[in-house]
Design a protein around this motif. Structure first.
Motif, PDB file in Angstrom:
ATOM      1  N   ALA A  65       0.822  -1.212   0.000  1.00 57.58           N
ATOM      2  CA  ALA A  65       0.000   0.000   0.000  1.00 57.58           C
ATOM      3  C   ALA A  65       0.862   1.270   0.000  1.00 57.58           C
ATOM      4  CB  ALA A  65      -0.928  -0.002   1.214  1.00 57.58           C
ATOM      5  N   ASP A  66       2.009   1.223   0.665  1.00 56.83           N
ATOM      6  CA  ASP A  66       2.892   2.405   0.702  1.00 56.83           C
ATOM      7  C   ASP A  66       3.406   2.750  -0.690  1.00 56.83           C
ATOM      8  OD1 ASP A  66       2.565   2.530   3.429  1.00 56.83           O
ATOM      9  OD2 ASP A  66       4.396   1.410   3.867  1.00 56.83           O
TER      10      ASP A  66
ATOM     11  N   GLU B 106       0.614   4.275  -2.720  1.00 58.60           N
ATOM     12  CA  GLU B 106       0.358   5.650  -2.306  1.00 58.60           C
ATOM     13  C   GLU B 106       1.446   6.581  -2.835  1.00 58.60           C
ATOM     14  OE1 GLU B 106      -0.496   8.178   1.804  1.00 58.60           O
ATOM     15  OE2 GLU B 106      -0.123   6.024   1.922  1.00 58.60           O
TER      16      GLU B 106
ATOM     17  N   THR C 227       1.031   7.071  -6.522  1.00 63.54           N
ATOM     18  CA  THR C 227      -0.125   7.926  -6.783  1.00 63.54           C
ATOM     19  C   THR C 227       0.238   9.396  -6.589  1.00 63.54           C
ATOM     20  OG1 THR C 227      -1.636   6.167  -6.101  1.00 63.54           O
ATOM     21  CG2 THR C 227      -2.515   8.409  -6.120  1.00 63.54           C
TER      22      THR C 227
ATOM     23  N   THR D 213      -4.647   2.100  -9.247  1.00 64.84           N
ATOM     24  CA  THR D 213      -3.783   1.127  -8.593  1.00 64.84           C
ATOM     25  C   THR D 213      -4.581  -0.113  -8.228  1.00 64.84           C
ATOM     26  OG1 THR D 213      -4.195   2.018  -6.384  1.00 64.84           O
ATOM     27  CG2 THR D 213      -2.320   2.937  -7.582  1.00 64.84           C
TER      28      THR D 213
END
Length: 120
Positions: A12-13, A16, A19, A31
């Motif tokens: 997830a990092d 992010e 993005t 994503t």
């Protein structure tokens, strides 16, 4: 018309971070943390370029990339393989990806590889 980027990564990092970087640079971004149903996922968005992580749950990056490269509509979308694996270059070759990016990467590397593959 903004260029569209699709990033597949189960971290997830990373999603992010990508993005934030890519939206700042003026790209549209989608994503996904899984490459299951890769064809359906990509068909629903039709990106200009795809970033594919090596380690994805269920269907790994190599198999997902191969599926894309065998698909008549999607095979011409550049796939950039990205991984923290030291062997990212040979993994990218096995997968049939168009390029690769080692993790950790810096913002400039990420933008450069997109420019390289999207400059007509």
């Amino acid at each position: 018309m903004n260029k569209k980027v699709f990033v597949f990564d189960d971290n997830a990092d990373i999603l992010e971070l990508c993005t934030i970087i890519l939206e700042d640079a003026g790209y549209e971004i989608k994503t996904s943390s899984t490459s299951n149903n890769i064809i359906d996922q990509v068909l629903s968005y039709i990106p200009d370029i795809i970033f594919m992580d090596n380690w994805l749950p269920d269907v790994g990056g190599i198999d997902a990339t191969r599926e894309l490269k065998q698909h008549a509509t999607l095979k011409n979308i550049p796939v950039i393989y990205f991984s923290a694996n030291n062997d990212v270059k040979s993994l990218a070759e096995q997968a049939g990806a168009d390029g690769y990016l080692s993790k950790p990467f810096d913002i400039e590397e990420l933008e450069n590889i997109i420019h390289k593959h999207l400059s007509v």
